[in-house]
Design a protein around this motif. Structure first.
Motif, mmCIF file in Angstrom:
data_model
loop_
_atom_site.group_PDB
_atom_site.id
_atom_site.type_symbol
_atom_site.label_atom_id
_atom_site.label_comp_id
_atom_site.label_asym_id
_atom_site.label_seq_id
_atom_site.Cartn_x
_atom_site.Cartn_y
_atom_site.Cartn_z
ATOM 1 N N VAL A 130 79.643 35.253 92.649
ATOM 2 C CA VAL A 130 78.611 35.685 91.705
ATOM 3 C C VAL A 130 77.663 34.533 91.410
ATOM 4 O O VAL A 130 76.432 34.663 91.492
ATOM 5 N N GLU A 131 78.229 33.388 91.061
ATOM 6 C CA GLU A 131 77.385 32.228 90.744
ATOM 7 C C GLU A 131 76.600 31.766 91.971
ATOM 8 O O GLU A 131 75.437 31.354 91.861
ATOM 9 N N THR A 132 77.240 31.825 93.130
ATOM 10 C CA THR A 132 76.580 31.357 94.355
ATOM 11 C C THR A 132 75.351 32.191 94.684
ATOM 12 O O THR A 132 74.285 31.653 94.997
ATOM 13 N N ILE A 133 75.460 33.508 94.621
ATOM 14 C CA ILE A 133 74.305 34.331 94.978
ATOM 15 C C ILE A 133 73.189 34.175 93.944
ATOM 16 O O ILE A 133 72.003 34.275 94.284
ATOM 17 N N VAL A 134 73.536 33.913 92.681
ATOM 18 C CA VAL A 134 72.508 33.643 91.671
ATOM 19 C C VAL A 134 71.799 32.331 91.998
ATOM 20 O O VAL A 134 70.573 32.231 91.911
ATOM 21 N N HIS A 135 72.561 31.307 92.402
ATOM 22 C CA HIS A 135 71.954 30.041 92.805
ATOM 23 C C HIS A 135 71.055 30.234 94.030
ATOM 24 O O HIS A 135 69.970 29.630 94.118
ATOM 25 N N GLU A 136 71.496 31.056 94.961
ATOM 26 C CA GLU A 136 70.675 31.313 96.146
ATOM 27 C C GLU A 136 69.384 32.028 95.768
ATOM 28 O O GLU A 136 68.308 31.751 96.331
ATOM 29 N N TYR A 137 69.477 32.928 94.810
ATOM 30 C CA TYR A 137 68.282 33.629 94.335
ATOM 31 C C TYR A 137 67.300 32.633 93.697
ATOM 32 O O TYR A 137 66.093 32.689 93.945
ATOM 33 N N ILE A 138 67.833 31.714 92.880
ATOM 34 C CA ILE A 138 66.981 30.700 92.247
ATOM 35 C C ILE A 138 66.318 29.831 93.310
ATOM 36 O O ILE A 138 65.125 29.500 93.217
ATOM 37 N N LEU A 139 67.103 29.460 94.344
ATOM 38 C CA LEU A 139 66.542 28.642 95.416
ATOM 39 C C LEU A 139 65.427 29.394 96.153
ATOM 40 O O LEU A 139 64.392 28.809 96.499
ATOM 41 N N ASP A 140 65.611 30.693 96.375
ATOM 42 C CA ASP A 140 64.562 31.507 97.002
ATOM 43 C C ASP A 140 63.273 31.450 96.177
ATOM 44 O O ASP A 140 62.170 31.325 96.722
ATOM 45 N N ILE A 141 63.412 31.554 94.859
ATOM 46 C CA ILE A 141 62.247 31.527 93.976
ATOM 47 C C ILE A 141 61.553 30.166 94.061
ATOM 48 O O ILE A 141 60.322 30.074 94.195
ATOM 49 N N LEU A 142 62.351 29.090 93.991
ATOM 50 C CA LEU A 142 61.780 27.744 94.009
ATOM 51 C C LEU A 142 61.070 27.441 95.328
ATOM 52 O O LEU A 142 60.066 26.723 95.347
ATOM 53 N N LEU A 143 61.591 27.988 96.421
ATOM 54 C CA LEU A 143 61.023 27.709 97.741
ATOM 55 C C LEU A 143 60.073 28.808 98.210
ATOM 56 O O LEU A 143 59.611 28.776 99.343
ATOM 57 N N ASP A 144 59.819 29.783 97.345
ATOM 58 C CA ASP A 144 58.900 30.875 97.662
ATOM 59 C C ASP A 144 59.339 31.624 98.921
ATOM 60 O O ASP A 144 58.538 31.935 99.812
ATOM 61 N N LEU A 145 60.645 31.944 98.979
ATOM 62 C CA LEU A 145 61.200 32.698 100.101
ATOM 63 C C LEU A 145 61.388 34.165 99.704
ATOM 64 O O LEU A 145 61.513 34.478 98.513
ATOM 65 N N PRO A 146 61.449 35.078 100.669
ATOM 66 C CA PRO A 146 61.699 36.489 100.343
ATOM 67 C C PRO A 146 63.045 36.642 99.644
ATOM 68 O O PRO A 146 64.038 36.014 100.032
ATOM 69 N N ASN A 147 63.104 37.462 98.611
ATOM 70 C CA ASN A 147 64.338 37.660 97.856
ATOM 71 C C ASN A 147 65.129 38.832 98.420
ATOM 72 O O ASN A 147 64.579 39.910 98.615
ATOM 73 N N TYR A 148 66.397 38.609 98.677
ATOM 74 C CA TYR A 148 67.242 39.716 99.113
ATOM 75 C C TYR A 148 67.924 40.366 97.921
ATOM 76 O O TYR A 148 68.475 41.467 98.025
ATOM 77 N N LEU A 149 67.923 39.709 96.761
ATOM 78 C CA LEU A 149 68.518 40.279 95.563
ATOM 79 C C LEU A 149 67.439 40.913 94.697
ATOM 80 O O LEU A 149 66.316 40.402 94.601
ATOM 81 N N ASN A 150 67.800 42.026 94.045
ATOM 82 C CA ASN A 150 66.934 42.635 93.045
ATOM 83 C C ASN A 150 67.836 43.184 91.941
ATOM 84 O O ASN A 150 69.047 42.915 91.931
ATOM 85 N N GLN A 151 67.285 43.938 91.030
ATOM 86 C CA GLN A 151 68.075 44.404 89.896
ATOM 87 C C GLN A 151 69.238 45.298 90.319
ATOM 88 O O GLN A 151 70.203 45.458 89.585
#
Length: 293
Positions: A130-151
């Motif tokens: 759970v924590e890992t995928i949240v960190h990956e989502y944050i990294l996507d945002i910081l690096l302006d990458l496409p997000n695979y997670l949504n609500q």
């Protein structure tokens, strides 16, 4: 709080710590070198290669070794209390509080990015994912990458890409089971080289019931006999460890010979019973050094 076993701090202080490590041991002023940079590099370097993610977690194994989701994530090595991973080709270093707490710190040394997150509940098998995928989502945002997670997907992960994972269920610890031997027979100090010592003492609960207490550094837990299991005890957290209240993986057992307890076994590790000068031996076991006298 207790070395690699867990962390107890605030988000603000851990953010400062992340920046401190990413600066290579330099303080906030950008000038004062507090820790040798070589030591920081060692702390963020892999020490041994690991073929599979720690513990064989189903969630992690299912998407890291044979990716079915629209990204890659792979744990390949272990360092000094940290896991080394690749996410979308980026190298990450992660420190978890997975023994006694529910925190995750992620370093991206090359990009000077650090992320911290904590859960407000007990740490379970799925918590790291759970924590890992949240960190990956944050990294996507910081690096302006496409997000695979949504609500939707963040709450259903690993679905729709993988099979849903059952949340573990736990049973409350029975606190009125009689021990095989009188509780005082289990009291002593138990030590193991490089790990230091565990103290088993007697204490009393809020309702004045005598109970065996397990202590290691600042960690304290009450120990309750397991029903039908000779010399085995469940551990129930108190004070800062209070959230470990359920019957989970935290337990200890003792070995006995001729009515005398001679060994404590915790997480598969054997701690031998110490003689009367145990405090000096504990220091030696932990540091490899003793006073000159």
């Amino acid at each position: 709080m207790i070395g690699g076993y867990g962390m107890a701090s605030t988000a603000d202080d851990l953010a400062k710590y992340l920046r401190f490590v990413l600066r290579g041991g330099v303080l906030e002023d950008g000038e004062t070198v507090h820790v040798n940079r070589d030591l920081i590099e060692d702390a963020l370097s892999p020490q041994m290669f690991y073929p599979n993610p720690y513990g064989g977690f189903t969630v992690v194994d299912g998407y890291s070794m044979r990716p079915a989701a629209p990204f890659t994530s792979h744990t390949y090595a272990y360092g000094l209390a940290s896991w080394h991973r690749y996410y979308r080709g980026f190298q990450l270093v992660q420190h978890t509080g997975s023994h006694f707490s529910d925190t995750l710190m992620t370093y991206h040394p090359d990009l000077k990015i650090g992320i911290y997150a904590g859960l407000n509940g007990p740490y379970e098998r799925v918590s790291w994912a759970v924590e890992t995928i949240v960190h990956e989502y944050i990294l996507d945002i910081l690096l302006d990458l496409p997000n695979y997670l949504n609500q939707t997907t963040v709450c259903s992960f690993p679905a729709p890409w993988g099979e849903p994972v059952d949340i573990p269920t736990f049973t409350a610890i029975l606190e009125d089971v009689a021990s095989t031997l009188p509780l005082e027979e289990y009291t002593s100090v138990f030590g193991r080289a490089a790990f230091g010592c565990m103290h088993m003492t007697l204490n009393r609960t809020d309702d004045d019931t005598e109970v065996l207490q397990f202590s290691m550094s600042e960690a304290r837990m009450f120990a309750y006999p397991k029903e039908g299991q000779a010399h085995e005890f469940w551990l129930k957290g108190v004070d800062d460890m209070y959230h470990l209240w359920y019957t989970g993986p935290y337990s200890i057992r003792f070995t006995e010979s001729n009515g005398l307890i001679n060994e404590l076994i915790y997480q598969g590790l054997e701690f031998e019973r110490m003689p009367d000068d145990s405090e000096r031996l504990c220091s030696f076991y932990l540091t490899g050094q003793q006073d000159a006298d």
